[in-house]
Design a protein around this motif. Structure first.
Motif, PDB file in Angstrom:
ATOM      1  N   UNK A   1       0.830  -1.211   0.000  1.00 44.65           N
ATOM      2  CA  UNK A   1       0.000   0.000   0.000  1.00 44.65           C
ATOM      3  C   UNK A   1       0.866   1.262   0.000  1.00 44.65           C
TER       4      UNK A   1
ATOM      5  N   UNK B   1       1.480   4.371  -2.803  1.00 49.11           N
ATOM      6  CA  UNK B   1       1.355   5.793  -2.477  1.00 49.11           C
ATOM      7  C   UNK B   1       2.636   6.557  -2.788  1.00 49.11           C
TER       8      UNK B   1
ATOM      9  N   UNK C   1       0.672  14.168   3.609  1.00 52.47           N
ATOM     10  CA  UNK C   1      -0.226  13.008   3.639  1.00 52.47           C
ATOM     11  C   UNK C   1       0.563  11.708   3.676  1.00 52.47           C
TER      12      UNK C   1
ATOM     13  N   UNK D   1       0.290   8.755   6.507  1.00 55.51           N
ATOM     14  CA  UNK D   1       0.032   7.355   6.153  1.00 55.51           C
ATOM     15  C   UNK D   1       1.164   6.451   6.644  1.00 55.51           C
TER      16      UNK D   1
ATOM     17  N   UNK E   1       1.097   5.793  10.412  1.00 58.80           N
ATOM     18  CA  UNK E   1       0.108   4.789  10.811  1.00 58.80           C
ATOM     19  C   UNK E   1       0.580   3.378  10.483  1.00 58.80           C
ATOM     20  N   UNK E   2       1.151   3.215   9.285  1.00 53.57           N
ATOM     21  CA  UNK E   2       1.608   1.883   8.881  1.00 53.57           C
ATOM     22  C   UNK E   2       2.773   1.416   9.745  1.00 53.57           C
TER      23      UNK E   2
ATOM     24  N   UNK F   1      -3.401   3.094   6.530  1.00 53.52           N
ATOM     25  CA  UNK F   1      -3.959   4.401   6.207  1.00 53.52           C
ATOM     26  C   UNK F   1      -5.404   4.248   5.749  1.00 53.52           C
ATOM     27  N   UNK F   2      -6.250   5.091   6.264  1.00 58.38           N
ATOM     28  CA  UNK F   2      -7.644   5.031   5.844  1.00 58.38           C
ATOM     29  C   UNK F   2      -7.947   6.244   4.984  1.00 58.38           C
TER      30      UNK F   2
ATOM     31  N   UNK G   1      -7.866  10.008   3.871  1.00 52.45           N
ATOM     32  CA  UNK G   1      -7.017  11.157   4.193  1.00 52.45           C
ATOM     33  C   UNK G   1      -7.756  12.130   5.114  1.00 52.45           C
ATOM     34  N   UNK G   2      -7.082  12.625   6.123  1.00 50.35           N
ATOM     35  CA  UNK G   2      -7.711  13.581   7.032  1.00 50.35           C
ATOM     36  C   UNK G   2      -8.371  12.922   8.231  1.00 50.35           C
TER      37      UNK G   2
ATOM     38  N   UNK H   1      -7.795  10.213  11.276  1.00 51.48           N
ATOM     39  CA  UNK H   1      -6.847   9.377  12.005  1.00 51.48           C
ATOM     40  C   UNK H   1      -7.659   8.517  12.968  1.00 51.48           C
TER      41      UNK H   1
END
Lengths: 202, 269
Positions: A98, A102, A170, A174, A177-178, B243-244, B246-247, B249
């Motif tokens: 993923x 990105x 962004x 991402x 989180x990953x 990641x889900x 955008x914006x 969390x």
């Protein structure tokens, strides 16, 4: 003769004084303002906002992470008997596929050239995994990966805070989180040596 | 005699000049970071049943508590003073997020025997004063969003460092939770459209931030396409990417377990 010596001493003193005054100017490489100037010097403008050297560094590091962690995770799927290791490997494969998608999008938009092979250090880690015996495999695997994820994690935070580029912002969210998910899954294998991580010895 | 008096004067002047210019080089410059070093958390690492607890761990616990102590009032004030929908939305996130984190941090601090502050720091009080002093609503929104965004941005990499290096299981979970909440707050604060990214960028670099790093893109030159990094086999995987949208969390998580009467012992487990 006497007078000549006096002049020589005075001139010497002047030269030394001027030199001494100039020295701190040259040596204060990290005086306030320099960091900002350095940041600006590596910066280019894009339609998504300024792109700094740190921004590009994160882009490259996210790409590199996928390049070595995907083979590492695939190998664990084949070699490990531990359900927790396989589960962590599952998260690595899904997460880095993923992120790689990105990061390739972001890099293409920004015109940043990406590497296509892992770097020498990452290849050495893959070698270490290859040459680990079956007994050691889970431990070697989990610790090398946990260490790498732990090192990039604060760096992502820095870029997330400081970037002025919306695409990089962004990507940093991402990636944060990953990477936190991967750190958590790797720790769940029960193989992570937290002392070594704290001491920076892996 | 006259002449030698003059020489003495000159000699004194020369010595004075030399020591004045040498001072920054040999004394004050090498010690320039002493003030910063003094701010580094001190004390010993202690052993707890949840693993060693270092000064850096305690620092994070205290900072999470302090965040709640000033951001709660700041969030509340924005709900009273701002008519901006996005500012009110951010204030909502701050109130909910810090109430949750504060609960967690109080439980953890009680278990670990860490004393928590009950008042914001002087610096945080100053930020609250700056918000209070803002005259117009536009000024208020800008001051509010930027002070909060700057504070969240500073703690964010620090949380990550503790998350990486802590050997304490309670602190590890607190750092994970704080990461989610702080990234959410950063995101909603940016959503107000009031954040001055250039100032944040300039304040985020320090020391000798080097201009090195990968080369900048060349205008008009398209870099070679990078093939997807994919598994070479086709492993069966079932997890979903983190990641889900955008914006957004993900900050949903189960409530922390409460303390029982014997503080320091979790009820369940």
């Amino acid at each position: 003769m006497q007078r000549l010596n006096g002049s020589a001493i005075a001139s010497l003193a002047l030269v030394v004084t001027v030199g001494a005054l100039a020295f701190p100017v040259w040596s204060y490489a990290d005086r306030s303002g320099t960091a900002q100037a350095n940041m600006a010097s590596g910066m280019v403008n894009t339609q998504w906002g300024p792109l700094t050297a740190s921004d590009r560094d994160l882009i490259i590091r996210v790409r590199l992470a996928g390049l070595w962690e995907l083979p590492a995770a695939e190998q664990a799927m084949q070699r490990s008997d531990s359900p927790a290791v396989k589960e962590a490997a599952d998260h690595l494969i899904v997460g880095h596929k993923d992120l790689d998608e990105r990061v390739r999008n972001v890099a293409a938009q920004l015109g940043v050239e990406l590497p296509n092979v892992p770097n020498a250090q990452q290849q050495a880690w893959l070698q270490q995994m290859n040459s680990a015996t079956d007994d050691q495999y889970d431990r070697v695997w989990a610790n090398l990966l946990r260490s790498a994820h732990g090192k990039i994690f604060p760096a992502i935070g820095q870029v997330r805070n400081g970037t002025q580029n919306t695409l990089v912002r962004q990507l940093a969210s991402d990636t944060n989180q990953t990477v936190l998910d991967h750190i958590t899954m790797l720790e769940k294998t029960g193989e992570v040596d937290f002392d070594a991580i704290a001491n920076g010895t892996i | 005699m006259r002449r030698s008096k003059g020489s003495v004067l000159v000699a004194v002047a020369v010595v004075g000049t030399i020591s004045a210019v040498a001072y920054p080089v040999f004394y004050s410059y090498p010690n320039r970071n002493a003030a910063a070093a003094a701010a580094v958390p001190t004390g010993d690492t202690v052993t707890t049943q949840w693993g060693p607890l270092t000064p850096a761990d305690r620092d994070l616990i205290v900072r999470v508590r302090l965040a709640g102590l000033w951001e709660g009032p700041a969030g509340q004030q924005a709900l009273e003073r701002s008519g901006s929908k996005s500012v009110r939305e951010a204030a909502d996130h701050l109130l909910v997020g810090h109430a949750d984190l504060d609960k967690r941090v109080r439980i953890i601090a009680a278990k670990l025997g860490v004393e928590l502050p009950n008042q914001p720091t002087a610096e945080q009080q100053g930020w609250l004063d700056q918000m209070t002093a803002a005259k117009t609503e536009a000024d208020y929104n800008k001051t509010w969003a930027n002070l909060l965004r700057a504070a969240h941005g500073k703690i964010f990499p620090a949380i990550a460092t503790v998350r990486n290096t802590t050997r304490n299981t309670l602190v590890r979970q607190l750092a994970s939770d704080a990461n989610q909440t702080v990234l959410d707050h950063i995101t909603v604060l940016e959503g107000t459209g009031e954040v001055d990214f250039e100032t944040i960028a300039n304040n985020s670099v320090s020391g000798t931030a080097s201009p090195t790093g990968p080369p900048p893109p060349v205008p008009g030159q398209v870099p070679p396409a990078a093939p997807a990094a994919e598994p070479s086999t086709n492993p069966r995987v079932s997890s979903v990417p983190s990641p889900t949208t955008p914006g957004l969390v993900p900050t949903g998580r189960p409530d922390p377990e409460e303390l029982n009467n014997e503080q320091g012992e979790p009820i369940v487990q």
